[in-house]
Scaffold this active site. Sequence first.
Site: not given
Ligand SMILES: CC(C)(COP(=O)(O)OP(=O)(O)OC[C@H]1O[C@@H](n2cnc3c(N)ncnc32)[C@H](O)[C@@H]1OP(=O)(O)O)[C@@H](O)C(=O)NCCC(=O)NCCS
Length: 355
Positions: A120, A260, A290
Site C-alpha cells: 500500500c 492511504h 482499500n
Molecule cells: C480488520 C478490522 C476492520 C477489524 O476491526 P476490529 O475492530 O479490529 O475487529 P476485531 O478484529 O476486534 O473483530 C471483532 C469481531 O468481529 C468479527 N469480524 C471480523 N470481520 C468481520 C466481518 N466482516 N463481519 C462481522 N464480524 C467480523 C471478528 O471475528 C471478531 O469476532 P470475535 O470477537 O467473536 O472474535 C481492523 O482491525 C482493521 O482495519 N485493521 C487494519 C487492517 C488494514 O488496514 N489492512 C490493510 C493494510 S494496508
Amino acid sequence: MSPRPEALRGATITGTGMYVPERVLSNRDLESMVDTSDQWIVERTGIRERRIAAPDQASSDLATAAAERALAMARLRAEDVDHIVLATTTPDRILPSCACTVQHKLGASRAAAYDVFAACSGFVFGLGIARGLIASGTADTVLVIGVEVLSRIVDYTDRNTCVLFGDGAGAAVLRPCAPGDGLLAVEMHSDGGLGEVLEVPAGISLNPASERTVQAREHFIRMQGKKLFPFAVRSMEDSLRASLDRAGLGVTDLDLFIPHQANQRILDAVRERLGISPEKIVANIERYGNTSSASIPITLDEAVRGGRLAPGDVVGFAAFGGGATWGASVMRWTMPSPVDVRRDGVALAARGGVA
Ligand SMILES: CC(C)(COP(=O)(O)OP(=O)(O)OC[C@H]1O[C@@H](n2cnc3c(N)ncnc32)[C@H](O)[C@@H]1OP(=O)(O)O)[C@@H](O)C(=O)NCCC(=O)NCCS
C-alpha cells in the site's frame, strides 16, 4: 565543485488520472457471501462498496486507462515518457513486469518500465523514485502508477479480509520544476520483521504453487488486522510529521491531507492525532474500499478534478502496508486546478471533465 544544474531541479505533478472498474460489490452483496452485515462493515471500516474488475480485465488494463488520463491532463504523449514506475501487489503475471505490459499498451516506446513491490506504500515510494530520477537528471518525464486487482488474491470465504479490499488504478505524471516547488520531501521506511502481519503465503519461490497450496487457500491475502491497526496509525502520523519537518513545515501549513484509504477509523485516528481539521482530509474509502497502492493516486485525482488543490497549496500523503512498509510525502502544488482551466472556451466540469 559546483553541483550539476540537474541536481537543483525539483519534481512536480503535472497530470493525474484514475480508473475504477464498473462492477460494484456492495456490503449487501457480501452479506450473502460471508457471515457479515452492512452495519458491521460500515461501523468498523467506513466502507459501503468497492469496485471489482471484469473477468477479462487485468491490472495492466486498469493502469493503462489511468495513465492515459494522466498523460492527457499533462498534455503529453506516451512517447514523451522516460520512466514508468508501477506500484502493485497484483501484477498481471510475475514475468514480464506489469509496467512493461503497460508500456506496450500505452505505446510509451522510449520508457524504461519496472514494478515496485511496496504494497500500500507503493505510490509514495514511486514518488520518491521519480523525484530522485528527475533531480539527478536521469529522467524528465516519469509516470508513477498505482494499480491493484486485489479481488484476484482476496479470499471471499474470509470475512476478516474480503470486506476491506477493492480494485482500481491511479496515475501521476511528474516533470521537473523549480527547486522549492513540487515534491519537498519523501519519507520511505520498511520493517521486514513484520512480514507475516499481511501476507500471501504461497505462489512464488518460498512456497511454489501446488495442489496443496491451492487446497490450503495459500494464494490469498492473510491479515492480522488487529496488529496492523495501531501500526497504521503510528506509522502514518510519524512519517507525515517527519516529512513536514524535512520540508521545514509544520502540520498547520497543510492545506490538504491525502492518506492511504485503509479504514475510516484509521484515517480519523491519524487526523485527530495530527490535529488536522476534517475538511482538510480527503476520504473516498466509502466508495472504493482499500485499493492498496492505487488508493492515494485515485484520491489525488478526485481531489484535483474536484478543484480541491490550487497552486501554492501544501499537500501531504501518507501510507502504510504489507512488508511492512510506510512513508509520507509533502508537496507544494504547482498545477492550476482543472476546474479553472478552459479548453475550447468551455469550462471543464469538476469531475471527469478532463479527458
Ligand atoms: C480488520 C478490522 C476492520 C477489524 O476491526 P476490529 O475492530 O479490529 O475487529 P476485531 O478484529 O476486534 O473483530 C471483532 C469481531 O468481529 C468479527 N469480524 C471480523 N470481520 C468481520 C466481518 N466482516 N463481519 C462481522 N464480524 C467480523 C471478528 O471475528 C471478531 O469476532 P470475535 O470477537 O467473536 O472474535 C481492523 O482491525 C482493521 O482495519 N485493521 C487494519 C487492517 C488494514 O488496514 N489492512 C490493510 C493494510 S494496508
